[in-house]
Design a protein around this motif. Sequence first.
Motif, mmCIF file in Angstrom:
data_model
loop_
_atom_site.group_PDB
_atom_site.id
_atom_site.type_symbol
_atom_site.label_atom_id
_atom_site.label_comp_id
_atom_site.label_asym_id
_atom_site.label_seq_id
_atom_site.Cartn_x
_atom_site.Cartn_y
_atom_site.Cartn_z
ATOM 1 N N PRO A 71 0.733 -1.131 0.079
ATOM 2 C CA PRO A 71 0.098 0.123 -0.225
ATOM 3 C C PRO A 71 0.943 1.098 -0.064
ATOM 4 C CG PRO A 71 -0.920 -1.733 1.645
ATOM 5 C CD PRO A 71 0.354 -2.077 1.026
ATOM 6 N N GLY A 72 1.707 1.389 0.800
ATOM 7 C CA GLY A 72 2.932 2.527 0.934
ATOM 8 C C GLY A 72 3.467 2.788 -0.337
ATOM 9 N N ALA A 73 4.032 1.816 -1.031
ATOM 10 C CA ALA A 73 4.699 1.768 -2.192
ATOM 11 C C ALA A 73 3.892 2.373 -3.358
ATOM 12 C CB ALA A 73 5.105 0.145 -2.771
ATOM 13 N N LEU A 74 2.670 1.877 -3.217
ATOM 14 C CA LEU A 74 1.402 2.452 -4.443
ATOM 15 C C LEU A 74 1.229 3.872 -4.111
ATOM 16 C CD1 LEU A 74 -0.549 -0.584 -4.925
ATOM 17 C CD2 LEU A 74 1.452 -0.038 -6.309
ATOM 18 N N ILE A 75 0.981 4.031 -3.105
ATOM 19 C CA ILE A 75 0.803 5.567 -2.791
ATOM 20 C C ILE A 75 2.069 6.541 -3.012
ATOM 21 C CG2 ILE A 75 0.482 7.326 -0.729
ATOM 22 C CD1 ILE A 75 -1.003 5.107 0.699
ATOM 23 N N CYS A 76 3.126 6.121 -2.664
ATOM 24 C CA CYS A 76 4.292 7.050 -3.072
ATOM 25 C C CYS A 76 4.855 7.100 -4.254
ATOM 26 C CB CYS A 76 5.389 5.951 -2.305
ATOM 27 S SG CYS A 76 5.716 6.418 -0.624
ATOM 28 N N ALA A 77 4.395 5.920 -5.233
ATOM 29 C CA ALA A 77 4.515 5.984 -6.670
ATOM 30 C C ALA A 77 3.496 7.045 -7.189
ATOM 31 C CB ALA A 77 4.355 4.668 -7.346
ATOM 32 N N LEU A 78 2.263 7.023 -6.855
ATOM 33 C CA LEU A 78 1.468 7.994 -7.483
ATOM 34 C C LEU A 78 1.815 9.322 -6.935
ATOM 35 C CD1 LEU A 78 -2.140 5.916 -6.370
ATOM 36 C CD2 LEU A 78 -1.086 6.618 -8.704
ATOM 37 N N LEU A 79 2.128 9.662 -5.839
ATOM 38 C CA LEU A 79 2.628 10.898 -5.164
ATOM 39 C C LEU A 79 3.780 11.391 -5.952
ATOM 40 C CD1 LEU A 79 2.267 13.312 -3.327
ATOM 41 C CD2 LEU A 79 3.403 12.037 -1.539
ATOM 42 N N VAL A 80 4.898 10.469 -5.940
ATOM 43 C CA VAL A 80 5.976 11.042 -6.569
ATOM 44 C C VAL A 80 5.887 11.306 -8.126
ATOM 45 C CG1 VAL A 80 8.473 10.511 -7.303
ATOM 46 C CG2 VAL A 80 7.603 10.220 -4.820
ATOM 47 N N THR A 81 5.107 10.550 -8.774
ATOM 48 C CA THR A 81 4.834 10.757 -10.420
ATOM 49 C C THR A 81 3.995 12.039 -10.499
ATOM 50 O OG1 THR A 81 4.908 8.429 -10.795
ATOM 51 C CG2 THR A 81 3.755 9.581 -12.419
ATOM 52 N N TRP A 82 3.010 12.143 -9.721
ATOM 53 C CA TRP A 82 2.368 13.389 -9.677
ATOM 54 C C TRP A 82 3.495 14.550 -9.336
ATOM 55 C CZ3 TRP A 82 -1.448 14.442 -5.131
ATOM 56 C CH2 TRP A 82 -1.771 15.884 -5.155
ATOM 57 N N TYR A 83 4.194 14.745 -8.451
ATOM 58 C CA TYR A 83 5.011 15.604 -8.146
ATOM 59 C C TYR A 83 5.915 16.007 -9.294
ATOM 60 C CZ TYR A 83 8.979 17.837 -5.669
ATOM 61 O OH TYR A 83 10.161 18.842 -5.406
ATOM 62 N N VAL A 84 6.549 15.010 -9.610
ATOM 63 C CA VAL A 84 7.745 15.295 -10.700
ATOM 64 C C VAL A 84 6.994 15.856 -12.070
ATOM 65 C CG1 VAL A 84 9.329 14.043 -12.084
ATOM 66 C CG2 VAL A 84 8.985 13.481 -9.781
ATOM 67 N N VAL A 85 6.150 15.012 -12.674
ATOM 68 C CA VAL A 85 5.610 15.470 -13.759
ATOM 69 C C VAL A 85 4.972 16.959 -13.759
ATOM 70 C CG1 VAL A 85 3.911 14.858 -15.384
ATOM 71 C CG2 VAL A 85 5.263 13.167 -14.352
ATOM 72 N N ALA A 86 4.221 17.083 -12.526
ATOM 73 C CA ALA A 86 3.688 18.637 -12.765
ATOM 74 C C ALA A 86 4.719 19.688 -12.475
ATOM 75 C CB ALA A 86 2.477 18.646 -11.286
ATOM 76 N N GLY A 87 5.976 19.299 -11.797
ATOM 77 C CA GLY A 87 6.906 20.468 -11.345
ATOM 78 C C GLY A 87 8.053 20.243 -12.276
ATOM 79 N N THR A 88 8.205 19.712 -13.548
ATOM 80 C CA THR A 88 9.348 19.899 -14.179
ATOM 81 C C THR A 88 8.966 20.342 -15.659
ATOM 82 O OG1 THR A 88 11.355 18.899 -15.227
ATOM 83 C CG2 THR A 88 9.395 17.585 -15.049
ATOM 84 N N ALA A 89 9.792 20.543 -16.551
ATOM 85 C CA ALA A 89 9.444 20.952 -17.972
ATOM 86 C C ALA A 89 9.114 19.775 -18.688
ATOM 87 C CB ALA A 89 10.777 21.707 -18.412
ATOM 88 N N THR A 90 8.530 20.216 -19.910
ATOM 89 C CA THR A 90 8.135 19.336 -20.940
ATOM 90 C C THR A 90 8.873 19.811 -22.179
ATOM 91 O OG1 THR A 90 5.868 18.959 -20.066
ATOM 92 C CG2 THR A 90 6.217 18.423 -22.363
ATOM 93 N N GLN A 91 9.747 18.940 -22.846
ATOM 94 C CA GLN A 91 10.790 19.387 -23.756
ATOM 95 C C GLN A 91 10.427 18.940 -25.344
ATOM 96 O OE1 GLN A 91 11.839 18.020 -21.105
ATOM 97 N NE2 GLN A 91 13.213 19.355 -19.865
ATOM 98 N N ALA A 92 9.447 18.102 -25.190
ATOM 99 C CA ALA A 92 8.995 17.366 -26.662
ATOM 100 C C ALA A 92 7.286 17.775 -26.758
ATOM 101 C CB ALA A 92 9.126 15.895 -26.788
ATOM 102 N N ALA A 93 7.146 17.900 -28.037
ATOM 103 C CA ALA A 93 5.689 18.331 -28.192
ATOM 104 C C ALA A 93 4.869 16.853 -27.588
ATOM 105 C CB ALA A 93 5.461 18.458 -29.449
ATOM 106 N N PHE A 94 3.519 17.346 -27.122
ATOM 107 C CA PHE A 94 2.939 16.180 -26.477
ATOM 108 C C PHE A 94 1.427 16.474 -26.857
ATOM 109 C CE2 PHE A 94 0.705 13.893 -23.315
ATOM 110 C CZ PHE A 94 1.207 12.587 -23.462
#
Length: 576
Positions: A553-576
Amino acid sequence: MRARWTLAIAGAVLMLAGSWLAHLTQTAGGIKVTDIRFTGAKGNSMSALLYTPPNATAQTPAPGILAVLGYINSRETQDGFAIEFARRGYVVLALDQTGHGYSDGPAFANGFGGPDGLAHLRSLAIVDKANIGLEGHSMGGWTILSAATAMPNDYKAMVLEGSSTGKPFAADGTPSWPRNLALVFAQYEEFSTLMWGVPKARDVVNSPKLWALFGAGAAVEPGRVYGDIAQGTARVLYTPAMTHPAEHISHEAIGYALDWFGKTLSGGTPLPASDQIWFRKEIGTGLALLGFVAFLIGMFDALLEARMFSRLILPVPVDGTMPADAPVNRGRWLGALGLSALIPAITYYPAFALAGAYVKPQAWLPQGITNQIVVWALINAVIALALMAFAPKRARRRGLVGLSVAIAIATIACGYLALFLADLVFKVDFRFWIVALKLLSGKQAVMALIYLAPLTAFFVIALHVMHRNFSTLSASRPAVYLTNIAALAGGFVMLLGLQYGALWLTGQLIDPAPAVITGMALNTIVAIQFIPVMAIVAVIATFTWRRTGSSLPGALICALLVTWYVVAGTATQAAF
């Protein structure tokens, strides 16, 4: 039952109080903060926060300032500058560069979004078009220089914070371009070679590139104004004793910008540069971030009371005593702790270099920094998997996968709703300094689904091994938490202590293989976030394991949280 809700309630109170404090700070004196979108010259959507002081109206236009974040940050990163500018009567457009925050990608396109930002600022009826300033940190400096290149007569002064004219991303500076420039370049800058061609930032005063900008024939004197403000040729250098990422959370650096615009722009409200309140917002959103973590843990604990999740609760024997753990081999335990802490730090630079060379941003992997984090995570997952055979074997609970997935999604959904409400009501996110949790845009939500799979694999494997090595019910609760924090974040504490100790003593970061490992300075700054993020992961993982006896349970919560944190907070360098 009531006790189970205590932590969630405490977290909610912290989020509410922190968000309210942040809101009061950024709206002090009647300032209005508006989340805006506007269309760029090429039809691209641009995002910004507009700070409007009460003195700015169509009948009485106020001076305006375009404030721009650095690379892999977002518009809120410049809050300290924006709040203080607005308090002094300036209309502030705090811009998301292209490919950052909620502005369309890719990053680096359209002059980083600088010309679009300046054009929009000038289009506002409340802005005095004869008194416009530009301020940017790091790549935000290149953003405003791009605006100054495209619209050379449409601004009056600028402040570069930890940035530079000339290559690699701007036109060469001369004694007459850009107009009325203040340069804030810290004595412990990580990018001195890239920006001014000097290995040590403290030697920037002797940079030939800087001499050409100032029209100087000898060392530039910090604090001395060169040129003439009235002619638009004024230049001044400030060299505070700090690092690159510290410049946008510094009373001193912000004070230099306030002083310069006070001298070069007309129509502002005179306040001493020392009169600054912006740090209250930093405290508020920092408290909200801590409250968010407590709220997540508390909601997980509360959800366990629901009938559908109750099977996840660690069964307690009839006599109320938990079975004794196997005796701990002290040598093996210390060895496991050393490896757990050191391997992620040792593999950090090589993994980032490998990803930078071979996993470049592309249509379905559009974020360069996220790609590097994923490669690092997968390498460490493989290593952890190989070392799993040497970890103590513990009783495993089976048949919990579906319930673990469901409770992880429900827990993160509760946290996301809390952030959504804070943004809706108070116009804030949860952050402190460069650690920031933001809402996902629609495109970022899709990207997150792509990156979630490899990051989930990492957390499932790494946290399972961590719990087998260090998590015991017989040990004191603080000891288990501190051990797991040390295992996940300790190596990065040592890595950054070594790097910044070297920077402080010698003026340079340690770069053992410059021909092989590129991006040392940027990757070192990115590593700073690993310490709080991995510490939070350790806390969440430890709490959920103690409640369920399972790492999943903790691993899945952390995976969701960190993915959210990283993707929302960094730059997108390729067209998407």
